[in-house]
Structures are given as structure tokens and as C-alpha cells.
Write a protein that holds these residues in place. Sequence first.
Motif: not given
Length: 431
Positions: A346-364, A391-401
Motif C-alpha cells: 500500500g502507499l503511505v502518504d509521507m510528509t517531509q516532517d512525518r506529521l499530518p497536515h490539514a486546513g484550507e487553501r484557495d477555498g479547498l 465553522g469551528d476552525a479551532d477543531a483542527n488540531p493541525w491548524r496553522g502549520r
Amino acid sequence: MKLDAYWTDSAPAWRPVARELPAQVDVAIVGGGFTGLSAALAMARRGASVVVLEAGERVAAEASGRNGGHVNNGLAVDYAEVAAKVGRERAAAWYRAYDDAVDTVAGLVRDEAIDCDFLRTGKLKLATRPAGLDALRRSAERLQADGVDTDTEILDAAQVRAEVQSERFHGGLLYKRSGQMHMGKFAVGLAAAAERSGALIHTGTCVQRLERLAGAQAHRVHTTRGPVTAQQVLLATGATRHGGYGSFGWLRRRIVPIGSFIVVTEPLGAQRAQALLAGRRTYVTVANIHHYFRLTVDHRLVFGGRARFAISSPQSDAASGEILRTGLAEIFPQLGPVRLDYCWGGLVDMTQDRLPHAGERDGLFYAMGYSGHGTQMSVHMGQRMAAVLAGDADANPWRGREWPAIPGHFGPPWFLPAVGLYYRFKDRLAA
């Protein structure tokens, strides 16, 4: 040896209710893995009209259904290392997010009555050399000193041997909040729960292009079955290779798809399996090229690892299976020429810092990059991102990264063989 995932092959047959693709919805979710299904359930419960668009012919057929079956707490990287980079408070919050993630899985299994063999017996991280045990001891001391995880416990070699029938290990670190489950059964139960709550699930529906419309977040989602207009879009694609590069290029430059490979033995029998792993926990070895293993309820041994730094394919999976056979024999020689019934990658979706990323960019909106530690966090982030969309932006534990692109990564990961050689060299130096 069947080149198929044990989890999907042994799960109940399930297909979504056949419906026409809706012309318009409140929320379109791209990806029918654990993130997408969990978000669909949560958004539908909130009263939103939701459609899940899955390119494959079944839900959770990629990383969500092709992993080792672990539901572990703890960061994918050492807590002290993360704390040194981002500070103790932020590192502790991220660590606790994984505790919350295991709780989220347990809560959904309970509330939706999902029959998926869920157990919470802990994770044992195993040291194959004395230096590795010293590092685990320092990690436990830091976790306890910071009050982040006071449940962790160091086990010496004799304590490990009492529950792991192998002479390879010098000790280990026990994380008592971790769990395990049958991934295929959980996926079926989660998808059925989402449908019961009103979400629409469309498999065999590949998203080709995303077109932003007038307004902050509205998009027209172009699929192989026609367009869908959505007021909000959540990308839950992981390391998928489906879809057009244009709409997903920003994400793909930030995720490296790395193959992880797994074999499953024939049933060992209750007595033999209990003697092999008496604690019936999830187990992972400390190394850059590491192994992970556990038992199933039908007494098979699931044994995986980064056998090869390559993309999964039938040929690659088969070659990796033979490498894993050797690793299995080194750790558990008493099994002898045990038959291997399943082998897959299977494919692991690896990031450079090996931590998840979540948020919003260009409306997505997006949530991914779980880096091989995602079965629990993907489920959790589906729930959290549903709150964010509401509407609860603070619900994302990975916000602002910040999420910079990986230098030199523009398409297929040509550099994987070199990465594999580098990590094998590091492991040899540390031996």
C-alpha cells in the motif's frame, strides 16, 4: 500466496446504494477512505447534503484497507524531537490528538455497533539493540516528566520475552492506550453508518478537475460520471495517483507515496499464536527500516514493514513478500516454513516532517499526510474537519502549520531507492 489485502478480502461484501450522481450538494468529499467516510458521517449527522466521490470500485481500498491493522497512539516521530522544534505545549497537544484519535475510533465502533474485532491491548515498541532501548527509556522519561503520557512503561528483555517469543529484543516501551481492529470490517461499518445518516457514496467516480466558482468556497467538481456543484469540498485523497495533476499538483508536491508491504500467515492455531505473542498487542521495532506485527482473531500473524522503497504493484508486492519472509524468519525462527496466505502493498502518504497536515487553501479543505500512522488519525480528522467545515476552525488540531513543497519532488518519487539506501546505511551504523 494471494496478492490481495487480508482486510478487504475477508471483509463482508458491501456496495453503496445505487443512485444518480447529485447535481448539487452542500459538501463534496474527494476520497472514500477513513477520512472521507468519517467526515461524511459527521457532516450528514449535522444535516448537510454530502456526497463521497471515490475513484476506486470499493471504499477504503487504498491506505485505509491496506495497512497493518494497528490503531496506535503516540506520534510517528519522537515526542522530544518534536518538542525541541515546536515547543512543549504544541508537541503535547499533537501527542494528545493521537490519544483522542484512538478514542474517536473506539467511540464510533461502540456507537455504530461496528463488528470489526476492535481491541485495546496497547502497543509495544521493541528495541533490537541496547542503544534503541536507551532511546526508548529517554522517550518514556520525557513523556512522563511533561505529563503527556504517564501510562507508558519500559519493559526489560525478560518482560518482553514473557509475551513475545523471540530472542531479538533488548526491551521495549509499552503504550497502553493503543488498539487494533479489522480494517475491512471497520470500513464497511463506517460506510454503512454514513449512508444511514444520509450521505451519498459513489464508487468508480474519479475526480478529474476542480473548478472554483464565484464565492468563497464553492466548486464545480468534474468527475468521470459528470459534474457536481458543491458549496464546500474536502480533499481526503492521501497519496492517490487518481485524478488530474492540475487540480491536485499542490498536494502531490508535498506528499511522497512510499510503499509499505505486508504478509499474513496461515492460521497458526490458538495455542501456537498465544505462545508467539501472549500480549496480543500491536508491535513495532525501532529502526528506520522497521517491522510491525500483530495477531488476528483467527490466529494469523500479520507481519509488515518497509521491505523495499518502491511503489506497490503486483511484481513489487511479490518481491517484497519474499523480503518479509526473511525478516519473519529472523524474528520468529520457530515458525519454520510457515505458509504465507496473503501478501500486499500500500502507499503511505509521507510528509517531509512525518506529521499530518490539514486546513484550507484557495477555498479547498484538506486532511492527509498521516505518514504511516493514519488509521486512527484519519478517522479522527474526518470528524474534526466536519466541525471545521461547519465553522469551528479551532477543531483542527493541525491548524496553522506551514506546508512547504518537498524540494525536487514534482511527480513520481524517483528518489525512493536512494532514500532506502540511506536509511539502510543508518540502520547498519546503529547496529
